[in-house]
Scaffold this active site. Sequence first.
Site, mmCIF file in Angstrom:
data_model
loop_
_atom_site.group_PDB
_atom_site.id
_atom_site.type_symbol
_atom_site.label_atom_id
_atom_site.label_comp_id
_atom_site.label_asym_id
_atom_site.label_seq_id
_atom_site.Cartn_x
_atom_site.Cartn_y
_atom_site.Cartn_z
ATOM 1 N N GLU A 214 0.838 -1.201 0.000
ATOM 2 C CA GLU A 214 0.000 0.000 0.000
ATOM 3 C C GLU A 214 0.872 1.249 0.000
ATOM 4 O O GLU A 214 1.951 1.251 0.580
ATOM 5 C CB GLU A 214 -0.890 -0.003 1.259
ATOM 6 C CG GLU A 214 -1.677 -1.299 1.406
ATOM 7 C CD GLU A 214 -2.338 -1.473 2.781
ATOM 8 O OE1 GLU A 214 -2.588 -0.455 3.460
ATOM 9 O OE2 GLU A 214 -2.603 -2.623 3.166
ATOM 10 N N GLU A 325 -9.775 5.754 3.168
ATOM 11 C CA GLU A 325 -10.119 4.925 4.329
ATOM 12 C C GLU A 325 -10.039 5.796 5.579
ATOM 13 O O GLU A 325 -9.140 6.636 5.697
ATOM 14 C CB GLU A 325 -9.133 3.763 4.444
ATOM 15 C CG GLU A 325 -9.343 2.895 5.680
ATOM 16 C CD GLU A 325 -8.273 1.814 5.828
ATOM 17 O OE1 GLU A 325 -8.236 1.188 6.897
ATOM 18 O OE2 GLU A 325 -7.476 1.614 4.891
#
Length: 410
Positions: A214, A325
């Site tokens: 990520e 997120e």
Amino acid sequence: MDTARGVACLLVAVICLSCAAAAAARSREVRTHRHLKRLNKPAVKSIQSPDGDTIDCVHISHQPAFDHPFLKNHTIQMRPNYHPEGLYDESKSNVASTSNGERPMVQLWHQNGRCPEGTVPIRRTKKEDLLRASSVRRYGRKRHTVANPMSVNPTMLNEGGHQHAIAYVQGDKYYGAKATINVWEPKIEQPNEFSLSQLWILGGSFGEDLNSIEAGWQVSPDLYGDNNTRLFTYWTSDAYQATGCYNILCSGFVQINSEIAMGASIFPTSSYSGSQYDVSILIWKDPKEGNWWMQFGKDYVLGYWPSFLFSYLADSASMIEWGGEVVNSQPEGVHTSTQMGSGHFPEEGFSKASYFKNIQVVDSTNNLKAPKGVGTFTEQSNCYDVQNGNNGDWGTYFYYGGPGRSSNCP
């Protein structure tokens, strides 16, 4: 006599408890000191950043990666063998591009100096950073948080879990992904919450064996001790259980670049109805060596994750996600007001809502391609939403984000 004996026993018990507490505190102090020594390698030069960070310029061969037993005799790969073919119109994807085309400073610490060649810049971990973590062992790690578009678990929403607004592709073998990401500084309600915008390279199932790489930007008071927007990476090979970490807070990622520090502040950030700033991130698998490389903008190849760190990703990824997120810890039983992206909904559009543009995937022939069959996913679209589109300038893009708690998101 009995009373005196009782008082004496009570005193002994109190003293024992005090001794135990002191021993526990000493033990934590020793663990903290040992962990700081492991993370903060001897510096050739140190630079004080205006935001309070210290950036240590550490000799490339002394970086934390080489604490890994499999990297003891590792020969550093100083450049990738191959870049993906077809990098999308590079004139539009400087490291940090702006709506009026100028190229701003990339990281705040650059105002006070640069690291010499042959070193890598590492954000120094402070004692208070470790003490904010639930334990020294958990420092720099996150809980299982990947958005699974195939399964929305309603109980997670009630328990105050992680919430997402993402675009994704699956059903093929993927060897990398790219995006240009609009950079903001979202407001965080609780110190234990965060807001991030990133891309995920995923392999395996959403169970115990998930592999993930990520990268993006995040605001995380718990991890960094402030509300600055920071460049970050993350990796795990077992669904965030025992492996992996943020940035280089454990051994794994091998950094080769002397100019960009993982976890350092990105500057400047976008403003509502004002200047817009973007960062471009590319992650791809070197077809020859098999390592996963990361590039920041046009000029900065940062380094790589060796393929042996992973099981599924040693071959390829089975899913790519891009988006936002947040942690919703449900303070006082209501939804958090922690913002995602700009804190505004997608329908507000350019300079008001945050976006990802020119999203692409790397295919088996090492070519960057527009993703096919892009899906979108959000757990609660009344809190954070996502809307995708396609045009000539931005390729495949989407707007995403939202304010969190409101009359529509109680």
